[in-house]
Design a protein around this motif. Structure first.
Motif, PDB file in Angstrom:
ATOM      1  N   VAL A 142       8.339  -0.567  -6.282  1.00 57.63           N
ATOM      2  CA  VAL A 142       8.739  -0.809  -4.318  1.00 57.63           C
ATOM      3  C   VAL A 142       7.455  -2.694  -4.481  1.00 57.63           C
ATOM      4  O   VAL A 142       7.985  -3.383  -4.303  1.00 57.63           O
ATOM      5  CB  VAL A 142       8.264  -0.369  -3.641  1.00 57.63           C
ATOM      6  N   THR A 143       6.515  -2.261  -5.191  1.00 52.01           N
ATOM      7  CA  THR A 143       5.675  -2.934  -5.113  1.00 52.01           C
ATOM      8  C   THR A 143       5.867  -4.459  -5.348  1.00 52.01           C
ATOM      9  O   THR A 143       5.568  -5.493  -5.136  1.00 52.01           O
ATOM     10  CB  THR A 143       4.169  -2.602  -5.617  1.00 52.01           C
ATOM     11  N   LYS A 144       6.363  -4.205  -6.849  1.00 53.04           N
ATOM     12  CA  LYS A 144       6.954  -5.266  -7.638  1.00 53.04           C
ATOM     13  C   LYS A 144       8.119  -6.259  -6.737  1.00 53.04           C
ATOM     14  O   LYS A 144       7.994  -7.406  -6.838  1.00 53.04           O
ATOM     15  CB  LYS A 144       7.860  -4.716  -9.088  1.00 53.04           C
ATOM     16  N   ILE A 145       9.020  -5.342  -6.041  1.00 52.53           N
ATOM     17  CA  ILE A 145      10.029  -5.615  -5.549  1.00 52.53           C
ATOM     18  C   ILE A 145       9.403  -6.897  -4.065  1.00 52.53           C
ATOM     19  O   ILE A 145       9.577  -8.115  -4.280  1.00 52.53           O
ATOM     20  CB  ILE A 145      11.357  -4.889  -4.868  1.00 52.53           C
ATOM     21  N   GLN A 146       8.183  -6.492  -3.716  1.00 54.56           N
ATOM     22  CA  GLN A 146       7.694  -7.016  -2.354  1.00 54.56           C
ATOM     23  C   GLN A 146       7.033  -7.986  -2.482  1.00 54.56           C
ATOM     24  O   GLN A 146       7.577  -9.317  -2.035  1.00 54.56           O
ATOM     25  CB  GLN A 146       6.548  -5.889  -2.076  1.00 54.56           C
TER      26      GLN A 146
END
Length: 151
Positions: A142-146
């Motif tokens: 999720v952090t990478k996508i954000q």
């Protein structure tokens, strides 16, 4: 039981958390159409700016909404269609790496891509309930996508 993401329940948007996978109506950008000449009902809805139901990843829980991005599959292909720009798609294994994004861990056996074009807000008052799946996306993913989101 959903064949892609397993068991699901209908829940209030207010109960969702980062990394949850849901099915919700969202607006898809015209530039994200693989074949703009298609005449399917889904393509017609997208061209008219009407929401279409898609699997989404919850990126953030807000006080009156949740921020999501949607997942896309392109038949059974592991490669991003050449009509799409790789900078707007984060691959999820077994999707192949075609740009600078290293594929995220698999969610199931299907190659998928998280749309990076723009975050979408689902308003709690307009959409009180959604289908939430038992499978979730890891916090690191999720952090990478954000971090890769374009808007």
């Amino acid at each position: 039981m959903d064949p892609n993401f397993g068991a699901y329940t209908e829940v209030s948007l207010s109960t969702l958390a980062e990394g949850d996978i849901i099915r919700a109506p969202i607006i898809i950008d015209l530039d994200d159409l693989v074949d703009p000449k298609s005449t399917t009902g889904t393509t017609r809805s997208i061209k008219h700016g009407r929401p279409v139901k898609r699997y989404c990843i919850v990126l953030k829980q807000n006080s009156t909404s949740v921020t999501v991005t949607y997942l896309a599959t392109f038949d059974k292909s592991t490669e991003l269609p050449t009509t799409l720009k790789e900078k707007y798609w984060y691959p999820i294994n077994p999707a192949t790496q075609e740009g600078s994004y290293v594929p995220l861990p698999a969610l199931n056996q299907r190659a998928q891509w998280a749309c990076l074009r723009k975050k979408q807000e689902l308003d709690l008052s307009a959409l009180p309930r959604v289908l939430k799946f038992s499978m979730t996306v890891a916090a690191d993913s999720v952090t990478k996508i954000q971090g890769a989101m374009k808007a």
